[in-house]
Design a protein around this motif. Structure first.
Motif, PDB file in Angstrom:
ATOM      1  N   GLN A   6      -8.615  15.278  -3.394  1.00 55.39           N
ATOM      2  CA  GLN A   6      -8.876  14.042  -3.767  1.00 55.39           C
ATOM      3  C   GLN A   6      -8.133  13.656  -5.538  1.00 55.39           C
ATOM      4  OE1 GLN A   6     -10.089  11.664  -1.378  1.00 55.39           O
ATOM      5  NE2 GLN A   6      -9.149  13.326  -0.484  1.00 55.39           N
ATOM      6  N   GLN A   7      -6.982  14.091  -5.561  1.00 57.44           N
ATOM      7  CA  GLN A   7      -6.191  13.737  -6.692  1.00 57.44           C
ATOM      8  C   GLN A   7      -6.171  12.364  -7.072  1.00 57.44           C
ATOM      9  OE1 GLN A   7      -5.693  16.333  -9.109  1.00 57.44           O
ATOM     10  NE2 GLN A   7      -7.224  17.312  -7.752  1.00 57.44           N
ATOM     11  N   GLN A   8      -6.505  11.517  -8.285  1.00 56.25           N
ATOM     12  CA  GLN A   8      -6.183  10.255  -8.403  1.00 56.25           C
ATOM     13  C   GLN A   8      -4.859  10.209  -8.874  1.00 56.25           C
ATOM     14  OE1 GLN A   8      -8.638   8.136  -8.552  1.00 56.25           O
ATOM     15  NE2 GLN A   8     -10.375   9.129  -7.998  1.00 56.25           N
ATOM     16  N   PRO A   9      -4.181   8.836  -8.416  1.00 58.16           N
ATOM     17  CA  PRO A   9      -2.941   8.459  -8.985  1.00 58.16           C
ATOM     18  C   PRO A   9      -3.051   7.793 -10.492  1.00 58.16           C
ATOM     19  CG  PRO A   9      -3.801   6.595  -7.327  1.00 58.16           C
ATOM     20  CD  PRO A   9      -4.817   7.886  -7.433  1.00 58.16           C
ATOM     21  N   LEU A  10      -3.320   8.912 -11.283  1.00 58.10           N
ATOM     22  CA  LEU A  10      -3.624   8.489 -12.872  1.00 58.10           C
ATOM     23  C   LEU A  10      -2.590   7.702 -13.440  1.00 58.10           C
ATOM     24  CD1 LEU A  10      -5.063  11.754 -14.017  1.00 58.10           C
ATOM     25  CD2 LEU A  10      -6.327  10.130 -13.519  1.00 58.10           C
ATOM     26  N   ASP A  11      -1.121   8.047 -12.941  1.00 56.15           N
ATOM     27  CA  ASP A  11      -0.189   7.350 -13.714  1.00 56.15           C
ATOM     28  C   ASP A  11      -0.178   5.767 -13.489  1.00 56.15           C
ATOM     29  OD1 ASP A  11       0.521   7.964 -11.139  1.00 56.15           O
ATOM     30  OD2 ASP A  11       2.287   9.100 -11.565  1.00 56.15           O
ATOM     31  N   THR A  12      -0.217   5.467 -12.284  1.00 56.08           N
ATOM     32  CA  THR A  12      -0.547   4.057 -11.792  1.00 56.08           C
ATOM     33  C   THR A  12      -1.912   3.470 -12.573  1.00 56.08           C
ATOM     34  OG1 THR A  12       1.020   4.807  -9.837  1.00 56.08           O
ATOM     35  CG2 THR A  12      -0.027   2.497 -10.023  1.00 56.08           C
TER      36      THR A  12
ATOM     37  N   PHE B  78       0.804  -1.321   0.138  1.00 54.05           N
ATOM     38  CA  PHE B  78      -0.125  -0.203  -0.004  1.00 54.05           C
ATOM     39  C   PHE B  78       0.990   1.213  -0.013  1.00 54.05           C
ATOM     40  CE2 PHE B  78      -2.636  -3.331   1.704  1.00 54.05           C
ATOM     41  CZ  PHE B  78      -3.997  -3.229   1.019  1.00 54.05           C
ATOM     42  N   ILE B  79       0.538   2.306  -1.032  1.00 60.21           N
ATOM     43  CA  ILE B  79       1.620   3.341  -1.066  1.00 60.21           C
ATOM     44  C   ILE B  79       0.750   4.534  -0.918  1.00 60.21           C
ATOM     45  CG2 ILE B  79       2.885   4.480  -2.957  1.00 60.21           C
ATOM     46  CD1 ILE B  79       3.641   1.660  -4.066  1.00 60.21           C
ATOM     47  N   ASN B  80       1.168   5.390  -0.019  1.00 64.68           N
ATOM     48  CA  ASN B  80       0.524   6.694   0.150  1.00 64.68           C
ATOM     49  C   ASN B  80       1.242   8.044  -0.427  1.00 64.68           C
ATOM     50  OD1 ASN B  80       2.239   7.522   2.074  1.00 64.68           O
ATOM     51  ND2 ASN B  80       0.611   7.536   3.633  1.00 64.68           N
ATOM     52  N   GLY B  81       2.367   7.671  -1.112  1.00 64.71           N
ATOM     53  CA  GLY B  81       3.328   8.773  -1.619  1.00 64.71           C
ATOM     54  C   GLY B  81       2.533   9.429  -2.696  1.00 64.71           C
ATOM     55  N   ILE B  82       2.720  10.503  -2.820  1.00 66.89           N
ATOM     56  CA  ILE B  82       2.196  11.614  -4.039  1.00 66.89           C
ATOM     57  C   ILE B  82       3.121  10.857  -5.531  1.00 66.89           C
ATOM     58  CG2 ILE B  82       3.805  13.388  -3.550  1.00 66.89           C
ATOM     59  CD1 ILE B  82       1.492  15.098  -4.618  1.00 66.89           C
ATOM     60  N   THR B  83       2.601  10.713  -6.490  1.00 64.24           N
ATOM     61  CA  THR B  83       3.219  10.315  -7.724  1.00 64.24           C
ATOM     62  C   THR B  83       3.169  11.178  -8.637  1.00 64.24           C
ATOM     63  OG1 THR B  83       1.055   9.511  -8.556  1.00 64.24           O
ATOM     64  CG2 THR B  83       2.397   7.827  -7.471  1.00 64.24           C
ATOM     65  N   PRO B  84       4.182  11.292  -9.680  1.00 64.19           N
ATOM     66  CA  PRO B  84       4.296  12.496 -10.432  1.00 64.19           C
ATOM     67  C   PRO B  84       3.024  12.928 -11.163  1.00 64.19           C
ATOM     68  CG  PRO B  84       6.101  10.681 -11.035  1.00 64.19           C
ATOM     69  CD  PRO B  84       5.111  10.140 -10.004  1.00 64.19           C
ATOM     70  N   ALA B  85       2.309  12.009 -11.714  1.00 61.67           N
ATOM     71  CA  ALA B  85       1.007  12.742 -12.242  1.00 61.67           C
ATOM     72  C   ALA B  85      -0.093  13.652 -11.204  1.00 61.67           C
ATOM     73  CB  ALA B  85       0.289  11.646 -12.621  1.00 61.67           C
ATOM     74  N   GLN B  86       0.061  13.127  -9.900  1.00 63.44           N
ATOM     75  CA  GLN B  86      -0.712  13.995  -9.117  1.00 63.44           C
ATOM     76  C   GLN B  86       0.119  15.415  -8.805  1.00 63.44           C
ATOM     77  OE1 GLN B  86      -0.476  10.866  -6.077  1.00 63.44           O
ATOM     78  NE2 GLN B  86      -2.878  10.602  -5.957  1.00 63.44           N
ATOM     79  N   GLN B  87       1.325  15.272  -8.717  1.00 66.83           N
ATOM     80  CA  GLN B  87       1.950  16.419  -8.395  1.00 66.83           C
ATOM     81  C   GLN B  87       1.930  17.271  -9.524  1.00 66.83           C
ATOM     82  OE1 GLN B  87       6.121  16.219  -8.005  1.00 66.83           O
ATOM     83  NE2 GLN B  87       6.282  17.813  -6.171  1.00 66.83           N
ATOM     84  N   VAL B  88       2.409  16.734 -10.793  1.00 66.90           N
ATOM     85  CA  VAL B  88       2.791  17.750 -11.998  1.00 66.90           C
ATOM     86  C   VAL B  88       1.491  18.098 -12.710  1.00 66.90           C
ATOM     87  CG1 VAL B  88       3.742  17.534 -14.410  1.00 66.90           C
ATOM     88  CG2 VAL B  88       4.946  16.449 -12.398  1.00 66.90           C
TER      89      VAL B  88
END
Lengths: 288, 407
Positions: free
Chosen positions: B381-387, B142-152
């Protein structure tokens, strides 16, 4: 036109910083034939000395030009008395010993300052050249490099101290039979070399983020500059710094800084293949 | 070997000592064991030390409120000393000898990949609580870190709107930098902006003079920094020293992650635009409480960074899942988490995305003012779109790999 001026300043700056980071090594390795692997750590200590001095309210130029060299010079003498003096003339052993010293110094710095980045800001604001702005501190670095080279040349060429030092390095037995104490001369030379390394660290401190293992980034460049320079200390330092600085910056401008570094290393390899004993062994022979 | 009295004594002392040191660790049954691997020394300790501190704080708070399922939590940490080989070694120790119930930890992606399979094999749920490049698809993690898509996706359009459409990108030359640069390109093109140039720098480059001149030749409307680590800090310093910080504005995906603003001078970070899951300036009550508790326990909040906070939140998420499932077993808490477990945290609401086991979270657009990340706008509530584009654990529950996400 403005861009040409900017490029020329950047090239001069790179040459100057190569001279500054290599001068201490040129003395310790070039003159004394001690492979000082702790050169980078001497610079690192100079950097920390400067930062601490500035943060405790001392003028930044005093910190860079007096406190950093003095602190590192004293540490250098302590190391020389305890370890290096037993190893003169044993090239490979000095390498191992100083490598160990470098690890110890990194460890000590980590214990004292923690493994975090430290820094101070540059004391000179940006300069406008036509449409461009460049780091005003670059001019300070260029000035210091000119000062180091002329001071070094003057000391070695025109003073009795320089003559004695050169003589003792060439043949300690003769020097000692003429009544000079080679032990004392070696110690003084090591002090001067360490002080130069410390000053280099102090000068670069405002430009970078300082960490305990920061020095390792400079050691390879410093050695390449000194080795390619060859037996004449001042001429060698000047010629190899000029060559590498120009190659590095021209390639950095045309492509990226990565290719600038690559070009520098390729030039060094070609040169060492063609002139294995350094530039001043074939060209500028017999110069200082 | 000849035996004499002295040797016998020495041997006996050693034996007695050994029996104290390696006291049997197998199931005591009256505690819940939370295992952790963090670099609390070495070059990554700026990340690891505050993570260890927030983990201890979380465990202490849970225990003070009566523990989980009536049991106290036992925190077992191994210092991996910023050495990837030690992750493998200590990971096996946690899984086999200590028999932990859950694993929270790992910092670099390399360290996560070194231990992920070990915990998967033993069915020990693994919580990785760090921002990273995205793409891990594994039902045990389970991963709760922010990913590039959410941030960028948040940062680039906001920066374009604020500064203009010509972007000059400076990125660290390894997978994080390369992948993030690709995402920047994608989201820049979506809002009609143009990347005039992308330069990559190895992690040890510390001289940016020629780059600063080149940026001025390209005349961009802004620069976007994806620079990482101690050497790259020089860029901010040299940029300000040339006076360019007054002329061309900057956005960054990395400035502030390791609390770089505390090392740099005020004018060197002033006005830089960033987007993260967390800022110390968040006004909500949970964040104020965390800051107060952290300060009470450790004296200062200077080293508390977003990664340490997301580590804290990962532990709280796990604890909530254990309470709801009424069990610490991996299979049981996975069911609860996959039902879309949602939790209010200092950084905002966090919801588990069943499809990817990543987190749906709030992203805050911030600007550095006086060394603090002042919040300009929050994107809930940004989705982790990349993954999500590559991973679907509902369809393929047995998937077990890290995808390279094609953009």
């Amino acid at each position: 036109m403005d861009l040409t001026a900017v490029i020329i300043v950047e090239i001069l700056y790179t040459i100057a910083s190569l001279i500054i980071i290599s001068s201490g090594l040129a003395v310790i390795f070039g003159m004394m034939k001690v492979i000082n692997f702790a050169h980078g750590e001497f610079m690192m200590i100079g950097g920390y000395a400067t930062i601490i001095a500035v943060k405790s309210g001392i003028n930044i130029y005093v910190s860079i030009l007096i406190i950093a060299p003095l602190v590192v010079g004293i540490i250098g003498v302590i190391i020389e008395r305890l370890i290096i003096r037993h190893l003169y003339g044993r090239l490979v052993d000095t390498m191992l010993a100083t490598w160990g010293i470098s690890i110890v110094l990194i460890g000590l710095a980590t214990m004292i300052f923690g493994n975090t980045t430290e820094g101070i800001t540059t004391p000179i604001s940006g300069w406008q050249i036509g449409d461009y702005r460049i780091n005003g501190y670059n001019f300070f670095i260029i000035m210091i490099a000119i000062l180091i080279v002329s001071l070094g040349y003057y000391l070695l060429k025109f003073t009795k101290l320089g003559l004695i030092a050169r003589g003792a390095m060439q043949d300690p037995n003769v020097a000692s039979s003429l009544g000079y104490n080679p032990d004392r001369i070696y110690m003084t030379t090591f002090f001067i070399g360490s002080a130069f390394s410390g000053m280099a660290g102090g000068i670069l401190a405002p430009l970078v983020g300082l960490t305990p293992n920061w020095g390792t980034a400079y050691i390879a460049k410093a050695f390449i500059t000194v080795v390619v320079g060859g037996p004449s200390i001042i001429t060698g330092l000047l010629s190899s710094s000029t060559l590498f600085g120009s190659v590095n910056q021209i390639f950095s401008f045309i492509t990226t800084p990565v290719w600038g570094e690559v070009a520098l290393l390729v030039t060094a390899i070609i040169l060492l293949r063609l002139l294995p004993k350094g530039i001043t062994n074939s060209i500028f022979r017999g110069k200082l | 070997m000849q035996m004499n009295r002295r040797k016998l004594l020495k041997g006996a002392t050693a034996l007695v000592a050994a029996s104290f040191i390696s006291k049997p660790t197998f199931a005591s049954g009256d505690t819940i064991k939370l295992g952790s691997l963090l670099d609390t020394s070495g070059i990554f300790d700026a990340y690891g030390k505050p993570m260890d501190k927030t983990a201890r704080l979380a465990v202490e708070q849970i225990n003070a409120s009566g523990g989980l399922l009536g049991k106290q939590i036992e925190y077992i940490l191994y210092d991996t000393q910023s050495n990837m080989a030690l992750y493998t070694q200590f990971g096996k120790k946690l899984a086999r000898t200590d028999n932990v119930d859950v694993m929270h930890g790992g910092i670099l992606s390399a360290s996560r990949e070194a231990v992920r399979q070990t915990f998967r094999k033993r069915n020990i749920p693994y919580f990785y609580n760090v921002l990273y490049e995205g793409g891990v698809c594994d039902r045990n993690i389970f991963i709760n870190g922010i990913t590039p898509a959410q941030q960028v996706k948040t940062l680039v359009p906001a920066a374009v709107k604020k500064f203009g459409k010509k972007i000059y990108v400076l990125a660290a030359d390894y997978n994080y930098g390369q992948i993030t640069a690709n995402w920047i390109k994608k989201y820049a093109e979506e809002v009609g902006a143009e990347i005039v140039q992308t330069d990559f720098f190895p992690l040890d480059v510390a001289d940016f003079g020629s780059t600063i001149a080149k940026i001025q030749t390209a005349k961009p409307d802004m620069i976007l920094s994806v620079l990482v680590g101690g050497a790259h800090i020089s860029f901010y310093r040299q940029w300000a020293a040339s006076g360019m910080n007054q002329k061309i504005p900057m956005a960054s995906t990395t400035l502030g992650v390791g609390n770089e603003q505390n090392i740099l001078a005020k004018e060197e970070t002033e006005g830089v635009l960033v987007a993260y899951n967390y800022s110390q300036e968040l006004p909500n009550a949970l964040n104020q409480k965390l800051l107060a508790d952290y300060k009470a326990k450790y004296g200062s909040i200077d080293d508390l960074h977003s990664t340490a906070v997301s580590h804290y939140e990962g532990i709280l998420t796990w604890a909530k899942a254990v309470r709801q499932a009424d069990s610490v077993k991996g299979a049981d808490i996975t069911v609860v988490l996959e039902a879309g477990l949602s939790i209010d945290t200092p950084s905002g609401q966090m919801t588990v995305d069943a499809k990817t086991h990543h987190s749906i979270l709030d992203v805050h657009l911030c600007e550095f003012r006086n060394k603090k990340m002042e919040i300009l706008e929050s994107f809930p509530q940004q989705q982790p779109l990349d993954t999500q584009a590559v991973c679907d654990l509902i369809k393929n529950p047995n998937d077990n790999q890290q995808y390279e996400i094609k953009i």
